[in-house]
Design a protein around this motif. Structure first.
Motif, mmCIF file in Angstrom:
data_model
loop_
_atom_site.group_PDB
_atom_site.id
_atom_site.type_symbol
_atom_site.label_atom_id
_atom_site.label_comp_id
_atom_site.label_asym_id
_atom_site.label_seq_id
_atom_site.Cartn_x
_atom_site.Cartn_y
_atom_site.Cartn_z
ATOM 1 N N MET A 166 0.830 -1.210 0.000
ATOM 2 C CA MET A 166 0.000 0.000 0.000
ATOM 3 C C MET A 166 0.859 1.251 0.000
ATOM 4 O O MET A 166 0.581 2.212 -0.723
ATOM 5 C CB MET A 166 -0.943 0.002 1.209
ATOM 6 C CG MET A 166 -2.096 -0.964 1.084
ATOM 7 S SD MET A 166 -3.158 -0.938 2.537
ATOM 8 C CE MET A 166 -3.896 0.679 2.387
ATOM 9 N N ALA A 167 1.918 1.262 0.807
ATOM 10 C CA ALA A 167 2.821 2.411 0.871
ATOM 11 C C ALA A 167 3.506 2.640 -0.474
ATOM 12 O O ALA A 167 3.602 3.784 -0.938
ATOM 13 C CB ALA A 167 3.851 2.204 1.975
ATOM 14 N N ASP A 168 3.982 1.574 -1.108
ATOM 15 C CA ASP A 168 4.630 1.712 -2.414
ATOM 16 C C ASP A 168 3.661 2.255 -3.456
ATOM 17 O O ASP A 168 4.005 3.129 -4.245
ATOM 18 C CB ASP A 168 5.200 0.371 -2.883
ATOM 19 C CG ASP A 168 6.430 -0.045 -2.106
ATOM 20 O OD1 ASP A 168 7.035 0.809 -1.430
ATOM 21 O OD2 ASP A 168 6.782 -1.239 -2.166
ATOM 22 N N THR A 169 2.444 1.734 -3.458
ATOM 23 C CA THR A 169 1.438 2.190 -4.411
ATOM 24 C C THR A 169 1.084 3.658 -4.174
ATOM 25 O O THR A 169 1.000 4.443 -5.126
ATOM 26 C CB THR A 169 0.167 1.319 -4.319
ATOM 27 O OG1 THR A 169 0.535 -0.037 -4.578
ATOM 28 C CG2 THR A 169 -0.878 1.757 -5.318
ATOM 29 N N LEU A 170 0.914 4.031 -2.913
ATOM 30 C CA LEU A 170 0.624 5.433 -2.590
ATOM 31 C C LEU A 170 1.759 6.345 -3.045
ATOM 32 O O LEU A 170 1.520 7.395 -3.645
ATOM 33 C CB LEU A 170 0.410 5.603 -1.085
ATOM 34 C CG LEU A 170 -0.920 5.165 -0.518
ATOM 35 C CD1 LEU A 170 -0.859 5.138 1.005
ATOM 36 C CD2 LEU A 170 -2.015 6.103 -0.975
ATOM 37 N N SER A 171 2.975 5.937 -2.768
ATOM 38 C CA SER A 171 4.132 6.746 -3.128
ATOM 39 C C SER A 171 4.260 6.919 -4.635
ATOM 40 O O SER A 171 4.526 8.013 -5.129
ATOM 41 C CB SER A 171 5.398 6.103 -2.563
ATOM 42 O OG SER A 171 6.532 6.799 -2.981
ATOM 43 N N GLN A 172 4.058 5.840 -5.393
ATOM 44 C CA GLN A 172 4.192 5.896 -6.848
ATOM 45 C C GLN A 172 3.080 6.700 -7.503
ATOM 46 O O GLN A 172 3.233 7.192 -8.615
ATOM 47 C CB GLN A 172 4.222 4.484 -7.423
ATOM 48 C CG GLN A 172 5.486 3.734 -7.063
ATOM 49 C CD GLN A 172 5.424 2.266 -7.439
ATOM 50 O OE1 GLN A 172 4.424 1.787 -7.962
ATOM 51 N NE2 GLN A 172 6.493 1.549 -7.162
ATOM 52 N N ASN A 173 1.955 6.845 -6.809
ATOM 53 C CA ASN A 173 0.828 7.587 -7.376
ATOM 54 C C ASN A 173 0.668 8.971 -6.765
ATOM 55 O O ASN A 173 -0.434 9.491 -6.692
ATOM 56 C CB ASN A 173 -0.463 6.771 -7.196
ATOM 57 C CG ASN A 173 -0.461 5.547 -8.063
ATOM 58 O OD1 ASN A 173 -0.228 5.634 -9.261
ATOM 59 N ND2 ASN A 173 -0.680 4.395 -7.467
ATOM 60 N N GLY A 174 1.755 9.559 -6.348
ATOM 61 C CA GLY A 174 1.704 10.927 -5.854
ATOM 62 C C GLY A 174 1.845 11.048 -4.356
ATOM 63 O O GLY A 174 2.243 12.087 -3.855
ATOM 64 N N GLY A 175 1.502 10.013 -3.634
ATOM 65 C CA GLY A 175 1.679 10.022 -2.185
ATOM 66 C C GLY A 175 0.992 11.183 -1.503
ATOM 67 O O GLY A 175 -0.097 11.612 -1.895
#
Length: 111
Positions: free
Chosen positions: A70-79
């Motif tokens: 979830m953290a990686d996905t959030l970060s890659q999508n603008g965070g």
């Protein structure tokens, strides 16, 4: 006065495109680490031991992997925008490091 572009570097920057890309990647990774810590802490507040299918070592392992993804996905999508806030300062520090390496040491007043 030099103009500043959208990522915070001036038109007279000594940074190469590879350096800029590396600093951008590092800022995104730093935000990912922060978000990973945040999501892991959020998951620790969930009390699943009391449910019919909850609890155990398997769930603890699964929760940490889920938090990381979830953290990686959030970060890659603008965070949260942390990387964008840090980027100008990180680029300025890289620029200063590049310029510091060009300064020739002096012998001082006494030769």
């Amino acid at each position: 006065m030099p103009t500043i572009n959208s990522i915070g570097t001036s038109e007279h920057s000594t940074l190469t495109p590879a350096q800029i890309a590396r600093v951008q990647q590092q800022a995104q990774e730093l935000e990912g680490v922060f978000l990973n810590t945040l999501t892991k802490q959020l998951f620790t507040s969930l009390k699943t031991d009391e449910s019919a299918m909850g609890g155990g070592f398997g769930e603890e392992t699964w929760r940490s992997m889920q938090a990381e993804q979830m953290a990686d996905t959030l970060s890659q999508n603008g965070g949260l925008g942390i990387a964008e806030q840090l980027l100008p300062d990180l680029l300025a520090m890289q620029e200063a490091s590049n310029n510091q390496n060009k300064i020739m040491p002096t012998t001082g007043v006494y030769k």
